[in-house]
Design a protein around this motif. Structure first.
Motif, PDB file in Angstrom:
ATOM      1  N   ALA A  53       2.360   3.957   0.054  1.00 10.12           N
ATOM      2  CA  ALA A  53       1.902   3.779  -0.293  1.00 10.12           C
ATOM      3  C   ALA A  53       1.488   2.531  -0.942  1.00 10.12           C
ATOM      4  N   ALA A  54       1.685   1.786   0.241  1.00  9.23           N
ATOM      5  CA  ALA A  54       0.808   0.332   0.193  1.00  9.23           C
ATOM      6  C   ALA A  54      -0.802   0.520   0.785  1.00  9.23           C
ATOM      7  N   VAL A  55      -0.861   1.612   1.809  1.00 11.27           N
ATOM      8  CA  VAL A  55      -2.871   1.768   1.946  1.00 11.27           C
ATOM      9  C   VAL A  55      -2.701   2.773   1.103  1.00 11.27           C
ATOM     10  N   LEU A  56      -2.636   3.409  -0.199  1.00 12.92           N
ATOM     11  CA  LEU A  56      -2.725   4.460  -1.334  1.00 12.92           C
ATOM     12  C   LEU A  56      -3.542   2.768  -1.847  1.00 12.92           C
ATOM     13  N   ILE A  57      -3.131   2.152  -2.213  1.00 12.67           N
ATOM     14  CA  ILE A  57      -2.998   1.060  -3.307  1.00 12.67           C
ATOM     15  C   ILE A  57      -4.475   0.448  -2.446  1.00 12.67           C
ATOM     16  N   TYR A  58      -4.074  -0.102  -1.082  1.00 11.19           N
ATOM     17  CA  TYR A  58      -4.864  -1.163  -1.096  1.00 11.19           C
ATOM     18  C   TYR A  58      -6.143  -0.730  -0.402  1.00 11.19           C
ATOM     19  N   PHE A  59      -6.265   1.056  -0.344  1.00 13.90           N
ATOM     20  CA  PHE A  59      -7.909   1.527  -0.238  1.00 13.90           C
ATOM     21  C   PHE A  59      -8.411   2.354  -1.405  1.00 13.90           C
ATOM     22  N   THR A 229      12.162   1.660   1.327  1.00 14.20           N
ATOM     23  CA  THR A 229      11.413   1.904   1.604  1.00 14.20           C
ATOM     24  C   THR A 229      10.103   0.611   0.902  1.00 14.20           C
ATOM     25  N   LEU A 230      11.486   0.025  -0.224  1.00  9.82           N
ATOM     26  CA  LEU A 230      10.241  -1.119  -1.267  1.00  9.82           C
ATOM     27  C   LEU A 230       9.738  -2.639  -0.215  1.00  9.82           C
ATOM     28  N   ILE A 231      10.527  -2.390   0.476  1.00  5.79           N
ATOM     29  CA  ILE A 231      10.342  -3.603   2.087  1.00  5.79           C
ATOM     30  C   ILE A 231       9.266  -3.599   2.897  1.00  5.79           C
ATOM     31  N   ALA A 232       9.071  -2.178   3.338  1.00  9.08           N
ATOM     32  CA  ALA A 232       8.409  -1.886   3.726  1.00  9.08           C
ATOM     33  C   ALA A 232       6.992  -1.402   2.985  1.00  9.08           C
ATOM     34  N   GLY A 236       4.408  -4.421   4.588  1.00 10.13           N
ATOM     35  CA  GLY A 236       3.177  -2.973   4.958  1.00 10.13           C
ATOM     36  C   GLY A 236       1.886  -4.028   3.978  1.00 10.13           C
ATOM     37  N   TYR A 237       2.250  -3.853   2.730  1.00  6.92           N
ATOM     38  CA  TYR A 237       0.631  -4.309   1.998  1.00  6.92           C
ATOM     39  C   TYR A 237       0.124  -5.168   2.685  1.00  6.92           C
ATOM     40  N   ALA A 238       1.218  -6.503   2.676  1.00  6.87           N
ATOM     41  CA  ALA A 238       0.597  -7.549   3.496  1.00  6.87           C
ATOM     42  C   ALA A 238      -0.057  -7.709   5.190  1.00  6.87           C
ATOM     43  N   ALA A 239       0.596  -6.281   6.368  1.00  9.13           N
ATOM     44  CA  ALA A 239       0.248  -5.575   7.052  1.00  9.13           C
ATOM     45  C   ALA A 239      -1.007  -5.429   7.294  1.00  9.13           C
ATOM     46  N   ILE A 240      -1.698  -4.567   6.088  1.00 15.72           N
ATOM     47  CA  ILE A 240      -3.340  -3.586   6.290  1.00 15.72           C
ATOM     48  C   ILE A 240      -3.754  -5.518   6.488  1.00 15.72           C
ATOM     49  N   ALA A 241      -3.772  -6.182   5.345  1.00 12.30           N
ATOM     50  CA  ALA A 241      -4.759  -6.772   5.218  1.00 12.30           C
ATOM     51  C   ALA A 241      -4.943  -7.534   6.345  1.00 12.30           C
ATOM     52  N   TRP A 242      -4.016  -8.401   7.623  1.00 11.52           N
ATOM     53  CA  TRP A 242      -4.076  -8.888   8.326  1.00 11.52           C
ATOM     54  C   TRP A 242      -4.627  -8.362   9.300  1.00 11.52           C
ATOM     55  N   LEU A 243      -4.050  -7.451   9.620  1.00 11.89           N
ATOM     56  CA  LEU A 243      -4.536  -6.313  10.751  1.00 11.89           C
ATOM     57  C   LEU A 243      -6.300  -6.503  10.675  1.00 11.89           C
ATOM     58  N   LEU A 244      -6.757  -6.031   9.626  1.00 16.16           N
ATOM     59  CA  LEU A 244      -8.391  -5.657   9.491  1.00 16.16           C
ATOM     60  C   LEU A 244      -8.608  -7.085   9.765  1.00 16.16           C
ATOM     61  N   ARG A 245      -8.630  -7.997   9.103  1.00 20.49           N
ATOM     62  CA  ARG A 245      -9.129  -9.385   9.823  1.00 20.49           C
ATOM     63  C   ARG A 245      -9.013  -9.226  11.332  1.00 20.49           C
ATOM     64  N   TYR A 246      -7.516  -8.913  11.146  1.00 19.82           N
ATOM     65  CA  TYR A 246      -7.655 -10.115  12.745  1.00 19.82           C
ATOM     66  C   TYR A 246      -8.643  -8.788  13.928  1.00 19.82           C
ATOM     67  N   VAL A 247      -8.536  -7.401  14.061  1.00 24.77           N
ATOM     68  CA  VAL A 247      -9.329  -6.678  14.700  1.00 24.77           C
ATOM     69  C   VAL A 247     -10.863  -6.497  14.357  1.00 24.77           C
TER      70      VAL A 247
END
Length: 278
Positions: A53-59, A229-232, A236-247
């Motif tokens: 769900a975090a992916v769906l919102i982020y992208f 699931t809500l915690i994930a 998870g939403y924060a992890a997406i942004a972090w990983l894209l910047r990191y890689v």
């Protein structure tokens, strides 16, 4: 399942889903070390709905644009050369392998595949595969250069993550680097590719999550599953942004070292009888 267990596993799922370290492997290891039981494959699949769900919102903008262009392209040939139209097909075709293998090996995924000897071994072995890909890949290709064969190869790499310890994002990132994609291009396609597979897996597992799949499997309540699931989702939403910047600016070797260290720790705990493999 206790509330502490549900919350901890939700946090672990959110932190590890998008990193090349295997979220399902981490849930299995965390359950064994701290709670002396297995949360089960179904619980893992359902909590992954939060991270997807975090992916769906982020992208959301990208997903809407790709979906709209793909639908228009079914009728209008003039848009079929666009990346968005082609990406729609790349995601569809790339999702087929994990769907087929997931259906054929669904029983093994819930039982033998969750053996901690398997998890620890795959963590270490695929760490070295990831290291080789990081070292060898030339990273000269962007999404503009993405082709159907790339989607198929990365689709099969994603399917390997049905075994806890392999890592869905780790498998797809490794394949992308071996195809000479940049880390950021591989990561973006990996996020999009995960949506059909994870959503369908979570939906089909909803009915099984509240039934023990094997002796010693913890059974959550509906409320605990929702909270996890809500915690994930949030983490998870924060992890997406972090990983894209990191890689975009760093290599993946830190994840290689982490995987080897964790896999070695689990093997040591198994050899000393501190934890059980099943």
């Amino acid at each position: 399942m206790t509330w502490v267990e549900a919350i901890v596993l939700g946090i672990v799922q959110g932190l590890t889903e998008f990193l090349p370290v295997s979220s399902s492997g981490h849930l299995r290891i965390t359950s064994a070390i701290f709670f002396d039981r297995d949360a089960g494959a179904s619980f893992t699949a359902v909590t992954q709905l939060g991270t997807e769900a975090a992916v769906l919102i982020y992208f959301a903008k990208d997903i809407w644009r790709i979906t709209r262009t793909w639908l228009v392209g079914i009728r209008d040939k003039s848009v079929r050369s666009s990346l968005d139209y082609r990406m729609g097909w790349y995601v569809i075709v790339g999702s087929i392998p994990i769907g087929l293998f997931g259906f054929v090996f669904k029983d093994q995924i819930k039982t033998a595949g969750r053996n901690l000897w398997v998890v620890a071994t795959t963590l270490i072995v695929f760490a070295f595969v990831l290291a080789f890909a990081e070292y060898w890949g030339r990273q000269t290709r962007t999404l503009e250069n993405f082709r159907m064969k790339d989607g198929i190869v990365m689709g099969f790499a994603q399917a390997m993550a049905l075994v806890p310890g392999v890592s869905r994002s780790g498998g797809t990132l490794t394949a992308g680097l071996l195809l000479n994609l940049t880390r950021e291009a591989a990561a973006r396609y990996s996020f999009l590719l995960a949506i059909p597979a994870v959503v369908m897996s979570g939906v089909f597992s909803l009915g099984d999550v509240f039934e023990p799949s094997a002796p010693g499997t913890s059974v959550p309540t509906v409320a605990q599953t929702i909270v996890a699931t809500l915690i994930a989702f949030g983490i998870g939403y924060a992890a997406i942004a972090w990983l894209l910047r990191y890689v975009a600016h760093h290599t993946l070797y830190v994840f290689v070292l982490y995987r080897v260290a964790l896999g070695t720790l689990v093997l040591a705990l198994l050899l000393t009888g501190t934890i059980d493999a099943t």
